[in-house]
Design an enzyme around this catalytic site. Structure first.
Site, PDB file in Angstrom:
ATOM      1  N   HIS A  20      49.423  34.813  39.547  1.00 58.85           N
ATOM      2  CA  HIS A  20      49.930  35.621  40.664  1.00 58.85           C
ATOM      3  C   HIS A  20      51.404  35.974  40.436  1.00 58.85           C
ATOM      4  O   HIS A  20      51.820  37.121  40.634  1.00 58.85           O
ATOM      5  CB  HIS A  20      49.829  34.851  41.987  1.00 58.85           C
ATOM      6  CG  HIS A  20      48.428  34.532  42.411  1.00 58.85           C
ATOM      7  ND1 HIS A  20      48.034  33.281  42.794  1.00 58.85           N
ATOM      8  CD2 HIS A  20      47.330  35.326  42.528  1.00 58.85           C
ATOM      9  CE1 HIS A  20      46.753  33.303  43.133  1.00 58.85           C
ATOM     10  NE2 HIS A  20      46.302  34.524  42.979  1.00 58.85           N
ATOM     11  N   LYS A  44      35.696  27.692  53.487  1.00 56.91           N
ATOM     12  CA  LYS A  44      35.266  26.308  53.680  1.00 56.91           C
ATOM     13  C   LYS A  44      35.973  25.357  52.735  1.00 56.91           C
ATOM     14  O   LYS A  44      36.309  24.243  53.100  1.00 56.91           O
ATOM     15  CB  LYS A  44      33.748  26.208  53.470  1.00 56.91           C
ATOM     16  CG  LYS A  44      32.963  26.554  54.723  1.00 56.91           C
ATOM     17  CD  LYS A  44      31.480  26.348  54.485  1.00 56.91           C
ATOM     18  CE  LYS A  44      30.919  27.532  53.861  1.00 56.91           C
ATOM     19  NZ  LYS A  44      30.191  28.021  52.994  1.00 56.91           N
ATOM     20  N   ARG A  93      41.827  40.173  35.589  1.00 54.88           N
ATOM     21  CA  ARG A  93      41.806  39.167  34.532  1.00 54.88           C
ATOM     22  C   ARG A  93      40.807  39.525  33.453  1.00 54.88           C
ATOM     23  O   ARG A  93      41.137  39.643  32.292  1.00 54.88           O
ATOM     24  CB  ARG A  93      41.421  37.798  35.109  1.00 54.88           C
ATOM     25  CG  ARG A  93      42.575  37.096  35.733  1.00 54.88           C
ATOM     26  CD  ARG A  93      42.098  36.005  36.607  1.00 54.88           C
ATOM     27  NE  ARG A  93      41.399  36.572  37.746  1.00 54.88           N
ATOM     28  CZ  ARG A  93      41.254  35.956  38.894  1.00 54.88           C
ATOM     29  NH1 ARG A  93      41.696  34.736  39.042  1.00 54.88           N
ATOM     30  NH2 ARG A  93      40.645  36.547  39.885  1.00 54.88           N
ATOM     31  N   SER A 131      42.751  30.687  41.120  1.00 62.94           N
ATOM     32  CA  SER A 131      43.033  29.671  42.130  1.00 62.94           C
ATOM     33  C   SER A 131      41.868  28.687  42.226  1.00 62.94           C
ATOM     34  O   SER A 131      42.069  27.490  42.385  1.00 62.94           O
ATOM     35  CB  SER A 131      43.278  30.326  43.488  1.00 62.94           C
ATOM     36  OG  SER A 131      44.453  31.084  43.448  1.00 62.94           O
TER      37      SER A 131
HETATM   38  P1  ADP Z   1      41.914  34.113  42.916  1.00 64.65           P
HETATM   39  O1  ADP Z   1      40.967  35.202  42.478  1.00 64.65           O
HETATM   40  O2  ADP Z   1      42.654  33.463  41.805  1.00 64.65           O
HETATM   41  O3  ADP Z   1      41.357  33.180  43.941  1.00 64.65           O
HETATM   42  P2  ADP Z   1      43.397  35.726  44.854  1.00 64.65           P
HETATM   43  O4  ADP Z   1      42.314  36.158  45.752  1.00 64.65           O
HETATM   44  O5  ADP Z   1      44.507  34.991  45.480  1.00 64.65           O
HETATM   45  O6  ADP Z   1      43.040  34.840  43.631  1.00 64.65           O
HETATM   46  O7  ADP Z   1      43.906  36.937  44.007  1.00 64.65           O
HETATM   47  C1  ADP Z   1      44.828  37.879  44.405  1.00 64.65           C
HETATM   48  C2  ADP Z   1      44.977  38.895  43.307  1.00 64.65           C
HETATM   49  O8  ADP Z   1      45.603  38.294  42.184  1.00 64.65           O
HETATM   50  C3  ADP Z   1      43.674  39.482  42.777  1.00 64.65           C
HETATM   51  O9  ADP Z   1      43.887  40.833  42.462  1.00 64.65           O
HETATM   52  C4  ADP Z   1      43.420  38.708  41.527  1.00 64.65           C
HETATM   53  O10 ADP Z   1      42.656  39.442  40.609  1.00 64.65           O
HETATM   54  C5  ADP Z   1      44.835  38.515  41.037  1.00 64.65           C
HETATM   55  N1  ADP Z   1      44.953  37.380  40.143  1.00 64.65           N
HETATM   56  C6  ADP Z   1      44.664  36.088  40.387  1.00 64.65           C
HETATM   57  N2  ADP Z   1      44.886  35.316  39.295  1.00 64.65           N
HETATM   58  C7  ADP Z   1      45.332  36.160  38.326  1.00 64.65           C
HETATM   59  C8  ADP Z   1      45.706  35.999  36.966  1.00 64.65           C
HETATM   60  N3  ADP Z   1      45.640  34.823  36.370  1.00 64.65           N
HETATM   61  N4  ADP Z   1      46.115  37.099  36.307  1.00 64.65           N
HETATM   62  C9  ADP Z   1      46.129  38.301  36.915  1.00 64.65           C
HETATM   63  N5  ADP Z   1      45.770  38.527  38.175  1.00 64.65           N
HETATM   64  C10 ADP Z   1      45.378  37.482  38.879  1.00 64.65           C
END
Ligand code: ADP
Length: 168
Positions: A20, A44, A93, A131
């Site tokens: 992120h 959950k 990703r 995450s």
């Molecule tokens: P996750 O998919 O890791 O649970 P989020 O819903 O918090 O994460 O993701 C928010 C945004 O950040 C999404 O667009 C997701 O694709 C992107 N994101 C999460 N991890 C990465 C990463 N390692 N590299 C690039 N983008 C990421």
């Protein structure tokens, strides 16, 4: 005259990871500012409350003036409209992210055709970080140092204890 360009970077951020932060840092090369929008979802298997996630993001960003951290619930396009922002930033990703992201970007454009979604490719060091992966590994006693910023690592250790096999 140059107008200030702000993008919305939405997600769950449970917890925030280096993946992120990399998107945020690189997004700031394109935009003047970013609003990180933490989704208030009643997941959950959530590890951190929405308030904790906001604090962790703020801590990791060390109060960079260009980044604001807010929460939202309901439709993302509605929140974008309220914020007066017309660009959504998302990270990609792997191919596996693509289908969902493609559908969501198109759905959001259908709901408001003034809103564009911009994708940034993950950095090569971060493509495997999610995450969910961080949550599961930390829960099982694995070491996630290097995958998350120091304040998140500390918070995970407070929740789950030190990684198994760690020196202290
Ligand atoms: P996750 O998919 O890791 O649970 P989020 O819903 O918090 O994460 O993701 C928010 C945004 O950040 C999404 O667009 C997701 O694709 C992107 N994101 C999460 N991890 C990465 C990463 N390692 N590299 C690039 N983008 C990421």
């Amino acid at each position: 005259m140059h107008s200030v360009r702000i993008a919305l970077y939405p997600g769950s951020f449970d917890p925030p990871t280096h993946g992120h932060l990399s998107i945020i840092q690189r997004g700031l090369k394109i935009f003047d500012g970013l609003t990180v929008a933490v989704l208030k979802n009643p997941a959950k298997d959530a590890v951190f409350s929405v308030e904790e996630r906001v604090d962790l993001l703020r801590g990791a960003l060390r109060s960079d003036q260009r980044v604001q951290v807010k929460t939202f619930s309901g439709l993302l396009v509605k929140f974008a409209q309220e914020e007066g922002v017309n660009t959504i930033l998302r990270g990609l990703r792997a191919v596996s992210d693509f289908e969902y992201e493609f559908q969501m970007a198109n759905m959001n454009r259908k709901l408001d055709n003034g809103i564009e979604t911009l994708f940034m490719m993950t950095g090569e060091d971060y493509f495997y970080i999610s995450s969910r992966f961080v949550r599961d590994v930390a829960r099982l006693g694995g070491d996630v140092a290097g995958l998350v910023p120091p304040n998140v690592l500390e918070a995970l250790r407070r929740k789950f204890g030190p990684p198994q096999g760690a020196q202290k």
